[in-house]
Design a protein around this motif. Structure first.
Motif, PDB file in Angstrom:
ATOM      1  N   SER A  17       0.823  -1.210   0.000  1.00 42.72           N
ATOM      2  CA  SER A  17       0.000   0.000   0.000  1.00 42.72           C
ATOM      3  C   SER A  17       0.859   1.262   0.000  1.00 42.72           C
ATOM      4  O   SER A  17       0.510   2.270  -0.633  1.00 42.72           O
ATOM      5  CB  SER A  17      -0.943   0.001   1.202  1.00 42.72           C
ATOM      6  OG  SER A  17      -0.218   0.084   2.413  1.00 42.72           O
ATOM      7  N   ILE A  18       2.001   1.226   0.689  1.00 44.63           N
ATOM      8  CA  ILE A  18       2.904   2.378   0.689  1.00 44.63           C
ATOM      9  C   ILE A  18       3.467   2.611  -0.708  1.00 44.63           C
ATOM     10  O   ILE A  18       3.551   3.755  -1.183  1.00 44.63           O
ATOM     11  CB  ILE A  18       4.039   2.166   1.707  1.00 44.63           C
ATOM     12  CG1 ILE A  18       3.493   2.239   3.131  1.00 44.63           C
ATOM     13  CG2 ILE A  18       5.140   3.218   1.520  1.00 44.63           C
ATOM     14  CD1 ILE A  18       4.526   1.972   4.195  1.00 44.63           C
ATOM     15  N   ALA A  19       3.849   1.517  -1.384  1.00 46.31           N
ATOM     16  CA  ALA A  19       4.388   1.638  -2.737  1.00 46.31           C
ATOM     17  C   ALA A  19       3.389   2.320  -3.664  1.00 46.31           C
ATOM     18  O   ALA A  19       3.755   3.193  -4.462  1.00 46.31           O
ATOM     19  CB  ALA A  19       4.759   0.256  -3.275  1.00 46.31           C
ATOM     20  N   LEU A  41      -4.515   0.264   1.911  1.00 46.60           N
ATOM     21  CA  LEU A  41      -4.631   1.249   0.836  1.00 46.60           C
ATOM     22  C   LEU A  41      -5.508   2.415   1.278  1.00 46.60           C
ATOM     23  O   LEU A  41      -5.251   3.574   0.932  1.00 46.60           O
ATOM     24  CB  LEU A  41      -5.221   0.594  -0.424  1.00 46.60           C
ATOM     25  CG  LEU A  41      -4.257  -0.220  -1.286  1.00 46.60           C
ATOM     26  CD1 LEU A  41      -5.028  -0.967  -2.381  1.00 46.60           C
ATOM     27  CD2 LEU A  41      -3.192   0.673  -1.919  1.00 46.60           C
ATOM     28  N   GLN A  42      -6.539   2.092   2.045  1.00 45.26           N
ATOM     29  CA  GLN A  42      -7.420   3.139   2.545  1.00 45.26           C
ATOM     30  C   GLN A  42      -6.750   3.928   3.671  1.00 45.26           C
ATOM     31  O   GLN A  42      -6.834   5.164   3.721  1.00 45.26           O
ATOM     32  CB  GLN A  42      -8.726   2.522   3.044  1.00 45.26           C
ATOM     33  CG  GLN A  42      -9.809   3.533   3.379  1.00 45.26           C
ATOM     34  CD  GLN A  42     -10.248   4.359   2.186  1.00 45.26           C
ATOM     35  OE1 GLN A  42     -10.292   3.855   1.052  1.00 45.26           O
ATOM     36  NE2 GLN A  42     -10.550   5.632   2.408  1.00 45.26           N
ATOM     37  N   LEU A  43      -6.062   3.246   4.574  1.00 47.39           N
ATOM     38  CA  LEU A  43      -5.429   3.903   5.709  1.00 47.39           C
ATOM     39  C   LEU A  43      -4.257   4.789   5.309  1.00 47.39           C
ATOM     40  O   LEU A  43      -3.998   5.820   5.936  1.00 47.39           O
ATOM     41  CB  LEU A  43      -4.952   2.857   6.728  1.00 47.39           C
ATOM     42  CG  LEU A  43      -6.038   2.078   7.475  1.00 47.39           C
ATOM     43  CD1 LEU A  43      -5.410   1.030   8.392  1.00 47.39           C
ATOM     44  CD2 LEU A  43      -6.917   3.031   8.289  1.00 47.39           C
ATOM     45  N   THR A  44      -3.540   4.378   4.271  1.00 47.52           N
ATOM     46  CA  THR A  44      -2.372   5.160   3.834  1.00 47.52           C
ATOM     47  C   THR A  44      -2.718   6.142   2.727  1.00 47.52           C
ATOM     48  O   THR A  44      -1.818   6.761   2.152  1.00 47.52           O
ATOM     49  CB  THR A  44      -1.241   4.222   3.356  1.00 47.52           C
ATOM     50  OG1 THR A  44      -1.707   3.432   2.253  1.00 47.52           O
ATOM     51  CG2 THR A  44      -0.773   3.308   4.476  1.00 47.52           C
ATOM     52  N   ASN A  45      -3.980   6.276   2.433  1.00 51.74           N
ATOM     53  CA  ASN A  45      -4.407   7.242   1.425  1.00 51.74           C
ATOM     54  C   ASN A  45      -3.986   8.653   1.853  1.00 51.74           C
ATOM     55  O   ASN A  45      -4.308   9.106   2.944  1.00 51.74           O
ATOM     56  CB  ASN A  45      -5.927   7.185   1.255  1.00 51.74           C
ATOM     57  CG  ASN A  45      -6.408   8.070   0.123  1.00 51.74           C
ATOM     58  OD1 ASN A  45      -5.684   8.297  -0.835  1.00 51.74           O
ATOM     59  ND2 ASN A  45      -7.623   8.563   0.247  1.00 51.74           N
ATOM     60  N   GLY A  46      -3.251   9.330   1.013  1.00 50.98           N
ATOM     61  CA  GLY A  46      -2.755  10.651   1.354  1.00 50.98           C
ATOM     62  C   GLY A  46      -1.288  10.671   1.750  1.00 50.98           C
ATOM     63  O   GLY A  46      -0.690  11.742   1.901  1.00 50.98           O
ATOM     64  N   TRP A  47      -0.677   9.479   1.910  1.00 50.56           N
ATOM     65  CA  TRP A  47       0.763   9.413   2.186  1.00 50.56           C
ATOM     66  C   TRP A  47       1.521   9.584   0.868  1.00 50.56           C
ATOM     67  O   TRP A  47       2.060   8.654   0.307  1.00 50.56           O
ATOM     68  CB  TRP A  47       1.130   8.080   2.815  1.00 50.56           C
ATOM     69  CG  TRP A  47       0.565   7.842   4.182  1.00 50.56           C
ATOM     70  CD1 TRP A  47      -0.488   8.481   4.774  1.00 50.56           C
ATOM     71  CD2 TRP A  47       1.014   6.870   5.123  1.00 50.56           C
ATOM     72  NE1 TRP A  47      -0.726   7.979   6.022  1.00 50.56           N
ATOM     73  CE2 TRP A  47       0.189   6.977   6.277  1.00 50.56           C
ATOM     74  CE3 TRP A  47       2.020   5.909   5.129  1.00 50.56           C
ATOM     75  CZ2 TRP A  47       0.349   6.183   7.394  1.00 50.56           C
ATOM     76  CZ3 TRP A  47       2.186   5.101   6.240  1.00 50.56           C
ATOM     77  CH2 TRP A  47       1.355   5.240   7.360  1.00 50.56           C
ATOM     78  N   THR A  48       1.545  10.776   0.371  1.00 49.22           N
ATOM     79  CA  THR A  48       2.080  11.012  -0.970  1.00 49.22           C
ATOM     80  C   THR A  48       3.465  11.633  -0.936  1.00 49.22           C
ATOM     81  O   THR A  48       3.818  12.365   0.000  1.00 49.22           O
ATOM     82  CB  THR A  48       1.147  11.943  -1.768  1.00 49.22           C
ATOM     83  OG1 THR A  48       1.074  13.204  -1.091  1.00 49.22           O
ATOM     84  CG2 THR A  48      -0.239  11.349  -1.877  1.00 49.22           C
ATOM     85  N   TYR A  49       4.239  11.316  -1.967  1.00 53.33           N
ATOM     86  CA  TYR A  49       5.561  11.915  -2.126  1.00 53.33           C
ATOM     87  C   TYR A  49       5.819  12.086  -3.618  1.00 53.33           C
ATOM     88  O   TYR A  49       6.003  11.110  -4.345  1.00 53.33           O
ATOM     89  CB  TYR A  49       6.642  11.043  -1.499  1.00 53.33           C
ATOM     90  CG  TYR A  49       7.988  11.727  -1.413  1.00 53.33           C
ATOM     91  CD1 TYR A  49       8.357  12.428  -0.276  1.00 53.33           C
ATOM     92  CD2 TYR A  49       8.879  11.673  -2.481  1.00 53.33           C
ATOM     93  CE1 TYR A  49       9.581  13.071  -0.200  1.00 53.33           C
ATOM     94  CE2 TYR A  49      10.099  12.305  -2.416  1.00 53.33           C
ATOM     95  CZ  TYR A  49      10.452  13.001  -1.270  1.00 53.33           C
ATOM     96  OH  TYR A  49      11.663  13.642  -1.208  1.00 53.33           O
TER      97      TYR A  49
END
Length: 295
Positions: A20-22, A90-98
């Motif tokens: 999900s992070i990827a 995927l839902q929990l890490t939504n917004g972890w953008t780079y």
């Protein structure tokens, strides 16, 4: 639940989180595509903004129903668990953008993480469903490498995304898939890369003695015959690690500069003097356990 089952669940959870992070941190912010079900989900996301967690969960559900006959009970349970956890993360890490300043760095990061995630889940005995199941079936019945089957399937899915994310991002996605495949191959098949060396020399005994003394690897001698002159030869075969290549090359040259030497890649080595994680035989056993034979 026994200890091994608990460990498999933990590793599937770790793999799903990395997966999900990827996707959320590197693929989506940098407009990259993907292979498999995730690639289809990304195309839907780019077109409709439908959350990836929903689309991939729905598509994977269909794939699991279709592929149910190929999965044993344990693997089905781990695969369903991995799919659910992937959607949750995927839902929990939504917004972890780079967003990368250098575009080429995005597929490097996402490829490494994605290959690591899929490899961890598959080593735990599950899969991320989707094309993973198809790739494992191809390995079982066609004898294809799982990683190669995955990349071929992924390319077929990525190609249409050129009309959605553009040619440049598709090319970056191909870089991502290449890195992902290499990492996945390393995890599943290549923890023990070695070199096989064949040496043909009239001074074979001296060379064999020096290899044994300096490098300390097991040596095999076998007889061969030259085709043109029909003269008998003794061939030395030895398996070494990559750090020993220069040493053995120097050793051979000092004894016989006219020796004929062939270096070959070796995927895995099993036996005394070599450690290994997953051999081809072990991985085939994992595949056989993963996919029920319908014979």
């Amino acid at each position: 639940m026994n200890r091994n089952g608990m460990i498999s669940i933990i590793w599937c959870t770790v793999g799903a989180f990395i997966f999900s992070i990827a996707i959320n941190t590197f693929s989506i912010p940098n407009s990259l595509g993907e292979g498999g079900v995730t690639g289809i989900g990304l195309m839907i996301y780019y077109l409709t903004n439908l959350p990836l967690a929903i689309s991939t969960f729905a598509i994977n559900g269909v794939v699991l129903v279709i592929g149910y006959r190929y999965l044993d009970k344990k693997t089905m349970g781990l695969t369903v668990f991995a799919v659910i956890m992937t959607s949750v993360f995927l839902q929990l890490t939504n917004g972890w953008t780079y967003v990368m300043d250098l575009p080429i760095l995005a597929p490097l990061c996402s490829g490494v993480l994605m290959g690591l995630a899929v490899g961890i889940i598959m080593q735990a005995g599950g899969s991320t469903a989707g094309t993973d199941i198809i790739a494992l079936i191809m390995n079982k019945y066609l004898g294809w490498s799982t990683s190669i089957a995955l990349v071929l399937l992924n390319v077929l899915i990525v190609a249409p995304s050129v009309f959605i994310i553009g040619l440049e991002n598709v090319l970056l996605t191909i870089v991502h898939l290449y890195i992902q495949t290499k990492v996945l191959s390393f995890i599943l098949e290549g923890f023990n890369p070695k070199k096989s060396v064949l040496i043909i020399s009239n001074r074979h005994q001296e060379i064999a003695d020096e290899i044994n003394r300096v490098i300390g690897r097991g040596i095999t001698l076998f007889s061969a015959q030259g085709y043109y002159r029909k003269d008998d030869k003794q061939v030395i075969m030895v398996v070494i690690n990559r750090q020993q290549i220069m040493a053995i090359n120097k050793l051979i040259t000092e004894i016989d500069s006219n020796a004929f030497v062939v270096f070959s890649e070796v995927q895995n080595v099993v036996g005394e003097g070599f450690s290994y994680i997953v051999s081809d035989e072990e991985y085939q056993t994992k595949i056989n356990e993963f996919i029920e034979s319908n014979e």
